[in-house]
Scaffold this active site. Structure first.
Site, PDB file in Angstrom:
ATOM      1  N   TYR A   1       4.558  -9.305  16.719  1.00 16.05           N
ATOM      2  CA  TYR A   1       4.673  -8.342  15.604  1.00 16.05           C
ATOM      3  C   TYR A   1       5.330  -7.059  16.112  1.00 16.05           C
ATOM      4  O   TYR A   1       6.261  -6.528  15.500  1.00 16.05           O
ATOM      5  CB  TYR A   1       3.280  -8.041  15.028  1.00 16.05           C
TER       6      TYR A   1
ATOM      7  N   ILE B   1      13.663  -9.330   0.928  1.00 16.96           N
ATOM      8  CA  ILE B   1      14.644  -8.604   1.750  1.00 16.96           C
ATOM      9  C   ILE B   1      15.262  -9.466   2.851  1.00 16.96           C
ATOM     10  O   ILE B   1      16.233  -9.054   3.487  1.00 16.96           O
ATOM     11  CB  ILE B   1      14.067  -7.293   2.356  1.00 16.96           C
TER      12      ILE B   1
ATOM     13  N   GLN C   1       0.827  -1.225   0.000  1.00 13.44           N
ATOM     14  CA  GLN C   1       0.000   0.000   0.000  1.00 13.44           C
ATOM     15  C   GLN C   1       0.851   1.260   0.000  1.00 13.44           C
ATOM     16  O   GLN C   1       0.604   2.207  -0.723  1.00 13.44           O
ATOM     17  CB  GLN C   1      -0.834   0.080   1.276  1.00 13.44           C
ATOM     18  N   LEU C   2       1.869   1.265   0.867  1.00 11.22           N
ATOM     19  CA  LEU C   2       2.728   2.442   0.964  1.00 11.22           C
ATOM     20  C   LEU C   2       3.738   2.468  -0.170  1.00 11.22           C
ATOM     21  O   LEU C   2       4.027   3.530  -0.734  1.00 11.22           O
ATOM     22  CB  LEU C   2       3.448   2.441   2.327  1.00 11.22           C
TER      23      LEU C   2
ATOM     24  N   ASP D   1       2.843   2.282  15.341  1.00  8.63           N
ATOM     25  CA  ASP D   1       2.332   2.745  16.631  1.00  8.63           C
ATOM     26  C   ASP D   1       2.282   1.600  17.651  1.00  8.63           C
ATOM     27  O   ASP D   1       2.226   1.840  18.854  1.00  8.63           O
ATOM     28  CB  ASP D   1       0.927   3.348  16.458  1.00  8.63           C
TER      29      ASP D   1
ATOM     30  N   ALA E   1       7.147  -5.252   4.716  1.00 10.99           N
ATOM     31  CA  ALA E   1       6.936  -5.628   6.122  1.00 10.99           C
ATOM     32  C   ALA E   1       6.080  -6.869   6.216  1.00 10.99           C
ATOM     33  O   ALA E   1       5.310  -7.184   5.299  1.00 10.99           O
ATOM     34  CB  ALA E   1       6.248  -4.484   6.877  1.00 10.99           C
TER      35      ALA E   1
END
Ligand SMILES: NC(=O)c1ccc[n+]([C@@H]2O[C@H](COP(=O)([O-])OP(=O)(O)OC[C@H]3O[C@@H](n4cnc5c(N)ncnc54)[C@H](OP(=O)(O)O)[C@@H]3O)[C@@H](O)[C@H]2O)c1
Length: 281
Positions: free
Chosen positions: A121, A33, A7-8, A98, A56
């Site tokens: 996570y 990665i 998405q990012l 967050d 991620a």
């Protein structure tokens, strides 16, 4: 750019190109990665000024059953990227969450607040922050919250907005937690503000959340209102709605440091959501 299909990732690539930068973009199929040799091969010969990591492992609940998988992608792979960046003198821009906080605060978290992750996570994401900053003096770590972008329409994981729309079309009653508050973040604006920070030579930890603390229940209501649908929506809470992973009850992020650095505030949540619906068509 690693993780370019998320998405990012798609928004960072779009925004970089719009600003006239040359971009090399790798999705998971082209570079995993967690493979240090693949990362080195990808960067060899290019020596980019900046390396973005938008990849991620984001399955918060599944991570409780496979903490190693989460740690490999979110922490050890960031070490691979940091080491590669150190060799070629590139700035690493990495994204965190967050969820590094425990949610006991009652006002938006700042960069000075102490992390205290509540699950696998969250621990893995904090590990990634530490690795990025352990090997590099000028890494930029951007913590964000509840990301939603048009890219979520095509990714397997999607986002909260798409989940709500799917539930609404299923016609079943929808229950959403009212006692968990975050700052949902529009991916195109997150990408733009991140590049603004990079252009201002930002380094260290910065928070870029949506700017407006809101419960997931209230956000669901806003989504349905914006979409012009009115499914049966009821509030629930953490006690009734158990999940494998513990989550912070309050994880709103303060964008004050970003704004002090001269970057424009994030758009008003309602407007960002309306823009999301325009972009998703
Ligand atoms: N989404 C949220 O609500 C949220 C909240 C707070 C922070 N964040 C952080 O914000 C950043 C961007 O998240 P996002 O919403 O864009 O996530 P996303 O849509 O799930 O995208 C993540 C991308 O990373 C890829 N990926 C996973 N493992 C990889 C590997 N080993 N090698 C290369 N690529 C890999 C995924 O590929 P596959 O699809 O093939 O797995 C996916 O394309 C992440 O750092 C995330 O932790 C997100």
């Amino acid at each position: 750019m690693f993780g370019a299909a998320g998405q990012l990732g798609v928004e960072l690539v779009r925004e970089l190109k719009e600003r006239g930068y040359g971009v090399l973009a790798w999705d998971r199929a082209s570079v995993d990665i967690t493979d240090p040799a693949a990362v080195e091969r990808a960067l060899a010969g290019y020596e980019p000024a900046v390396v973005f990591n938008a990849a991620a492992y984001n399955q918060v609940d599944v991570a409780e059953n496979e903490p190693q998988a989460a740690f490999c992608v979110n922490a050890l792979a960031v070490r691979n990227l940091a080491l590669a960046c150190r060799q070629i003198d590139s700035q690493l821009v990495h994204f965190s969450t967050d969820y590094v906080f425990d949610g006991t605060a009652n006002q938006p978290y700042t960069e000075e607040d102490m992390p205290h992750p509540l699950g696998a996570y969250a621990v893995s994401k904090l590990g990634g922050e530490l690795y990025a900053r352990a090997y590099l003096d000028n890494a930029l770590v951007v913590r964000t919250s509840g990301v939603y972008g048009p890219g979520g329409l095509t990714t397997a994981r999607g986002n909260f907005v798409e989940l709500m729309l799917r539930l609404a079309s299923s016609k079943n009653p929808i229950r959403v937690v009212e006692d968990h508050v975050a700052t949902p973040t529009y991916a195109p604006s997150l990408a733009a503000r991140t590049l603004d920070l990079v252009e201002r030579k930002g380094a260290g930890i910065f928070h870029i959340g949506g700017g407006e603390p809101i419960s997931w229940f209230a956000f669901a209501g806003m989504i349905f209102q914006t979409a012009g649908v009115s499914p049966a929506l009821t509030a629930t809470n953490e006690r009734e709605y158990r999940t494998p992973a513990r989550r912070p009850r309050y994880s709103a992020l303060s964008n004050a440091k970003m704004e002090r650095a001269g970057v424009a505030p994030m758009p008003v949540l309602k407007e960002a959501l309306a823009e999301y619906f325009r972009r998703r068509g």
